[in-house]
Design an enzyme around this catalytic site. Sequence first.
Site, PDB file in Angstrom:
ATOM      1  CG  ASP A  36      -0.214  -0.316   2.535  1.00 56.01           C
ATOM      2  OD1 ASP A  36       1.171  -0.435   2.513  1.00 56.01           O
ATOM      3  OD2 ASP A  36      -0.564  -0.019   3.748  1.00 56.01           O
ATOM      4  CG  HIS A 240      18.982   1.239 -20.623  1.00 57.82           C
ATOM      5  ND1 HIS A 240      17.713   1.140 -21.479  1.00 57.82           N
ATOM      6  CD2 HIS A 240      19.538   2.358 -21.265  1.00 57.82           C
ATOM      7  CE1 HIS A 240      17.719   2.022 -22.301  1.00 57.82           C
ATOM      8  NE2 HIS A 240      18.721   3.008 -22.041  1.00 57.82           N
ATOM      9  CG  ASP A 268      20.189  12.201 -20.275  1.00 57.64           C
ATOM     10  OD1 ASP A 268      21.091  11.512 -19.770  1.00 57.64           O
ATOM     11  OD2 ASP A 268      19.605  11.846 -21.367  1.00 57.64           O
ATOM     12  CG  HIS A 347      23.544   4.531 -28.163  1.00 62.41           C
ATOM     13  ND1 HIS A 347      23.605   5.916 -28.371  1.00 62.41           N
ATOM     14  CD2 HIS A 347      24.224   4.154 -27.393  1.00 62.41           C
ATOM     15  CE1 HIS A 347      24.750   6.079 -27.780  1.00 62.41           C
ATOM     16  NE2 HIS A 347      25.204   5.154 -27.207  1.00 62.41           N
ATOM     17  CG  HIS A 351      17.435  11.497 -25.662  1.00 68.09           C
ATOM     18  ND1 HIS A 351      17.057  12.250 -24.684  1.00 68.09           N
ATOM     19  CD2 HIS A 351      18.391  10.840 -25.632  1.00 68.09           C
ATOM     20  CE1 HIS A 351      17.842  12.016 -23.894  1.00 68.09           C
ATOM     21  NE2 HIS A 351      18.593  11.032 -24.065  1.00 68.09           N
ATOM     22  CG  HIS A 358      14.505   9.097 -23.534  1.00 67.36           C
ATOM     23  ND1 HIS A 358      14.371   7.734 -23.285  1.00 67.36           N
ATOM     24  CD2 HIS A 358      15.886   9.445 -23.341  1.00 67.36           C
ATOM     25  CE1 HIS A 358      15.769   7.463 -22.758  1.00 67.36           C
ATOM     26  NE2 HIS A 358      16.421   8.409 -23.072  1.00 67.36           N
ATOM     27  CD  GLU A 381      22.243   9.861 -25.274  1.00 67.57           C
ATOM     28  OE1 GLU A 381      22.869   9.025 -24.599  1.00 67.57           O
ATOM     29  OE2 GLU A 381      21.163  10.318 -24.953  1.00 67.57           O
ATOM     30  CE1 TYR A 385      28.241   2.619 -24.109  1.00 64.09           C
ATOM     31  CE2 TYR A 385      27.331   2.843 -26.412  1.00 64.09           C
ATOM     32  CZ  TYR A 385      27.531   3.521 -25.180  1.00 64.09           C
ATOM     33  OH  TYR A 385      26.947   4.680 -25.171  1.00 64.09           O
ATOM     34  NE  ARG A 402      25.323   6.988 -22.340  1.00 65.21           N
ATOM     35  CZ  ARG A 402      25.098   5.729 -22.099  1.00 65.21           C
ATOM     36  NH1 ARG A 402      25.575   4.757 -22.803  1.00 65.21           N
ATOM     37  NH2 ARG A 402      24.661   5.508 -20.647  1.00 65.21           N
ATOM     38  CD  GLU A 404      23.145  11.662 -22.231  1.00 71.72           C
ATOM     39  OE1 GLU A 404      23.419  10.902 -21.232  1.00 71.72           O
ATOM     40  OE2 GLU A 404      22.109  11.786 -22.589  1.00 71.72           O
TER      41      GLU A 404
END
Length: 435
Positions: A36, A240, A268, A347, A351, A358, A381, A385, A402, A404
């Site tokens: 709850d 991710h 970001d 990728h 964005h 996003h 970005e 990898y 990366r 960004e």
Amino acid sequence: MLNPDIYNNRRQRLIKLMGKGVAILKGAPEQIRTNDTEYPYRQDSDFYYLTGYTEPGAACIIDPNNQEHPFTLFVLPQDPKKEVWTGWRLSFAETVEKFGASQAQDIAEFEAAALTAMKTSSRVYTNLNHDKAHQYKMLDQVGQIRKEVQRAGGGPEGLESIGAITHGMRLIKDKVEIELMQKAADISASAHCKAMQTCSPGMYEYQLQAVLESHFVHEGGAGPAYTSIVGAGDNATVLHYVKNRDKIVDGDLILIDAAAEYEMYASDITRTFPANGKFSEAQRAIYEVVLKAQKAVIAAAKPGVSFQDLHDLDLRLLVEGMLEIGLLKGSADEVIKNETYQDYFMHKTGHWLGLDVHDMGNYMADGDSITLKPGMVFTVEPGIYVNSKSKAPARFRGIGIRIEDDIFITKNGNKNLTAAVPKEISEIESLMKSK
Ligand code: GLY
Ligand code: MN
Ligand code: MN
């Protein structure tokens, strides 16, 4: 909440674009975390954009066909027993005053009022995202009215996403929005600097996550704008990776993709740095390829350039760099045509960024890539990898990088909102020394 005039201006622009349509929107539902107890509440971005209302349990009708009440807010009514648990609620009169509504009503009245408003509209715009119960209700109500068209003489021709209008509006940020995004970016930038200065081999990924997230909240942010990624070594190659549970080992590179939300606006940022404060030769080789591409894309970002142009530039530079250091074989044209670069770069270059990390808004219009305009904000970005199972030369395996930044398009070029976090190798190494 911003000045109520700002939301009112947005509603007036919406009304112009809707014609005789009506906007019937539900606030985001609360989401249960366990039993709850709920996740912290976050309002639906379109709902917030048009109303400024951030409390749960709300809905609104923006109805240009209703002269007397063009903007009705539906909210949870005052209830002293419940308010003891969750805090004071505004009265209907206070709600009208604060949000510039023409009237405020009990949320229990919403569905009946929605049905009435639909009947005089040419089209119904609503939020078609995560609240399925609301979507089905809207569809059902439009369907009911369509059955009565012969007797009534008219009714809405269809149900459409409010995003068909708001997402285009949201693509262009005004001055106040940019100020908030700059603040979100500043908080995140200083958090990244802190993480670099705190890091040492033997710490755990979650300890760096704690440094970042505690700073977001300490500086007045709502918390992370998205789930923080702190990946050391091979974990940095998982796009991710959000577990953030592993120990940081000497020799690892650490990829941190984490940033704050401030007054509903996201930032970001990703930075990648060596756990021990010094890039190895192999790490440096890949890092320089990513950095060169990232800086070139930012330099090229200005009004009139298409989003796809930026991606094409990014891809070409990453591919050329990967060929130069021996991570890929062949010619750049072949690699791009056969998409073999996908083993290491899988990728897009960036964005839109705004109320959502996003952010909403199309990337294509009539088959063509969207052209950049002043007021747009997006990320740049690029990344490479090379996971530990890859067939790449052994020295490159287990390296994920990366970089960004958040880029705001101005009249003549752009402003990097996140320039305050170092990204040159020498700058990172000297910041990490200055603990
Ligand atoms: N942090 C999510 C992204 O970079 O797209
Ligand atoms: Mn991003
Ligand atoms: Mn990111």
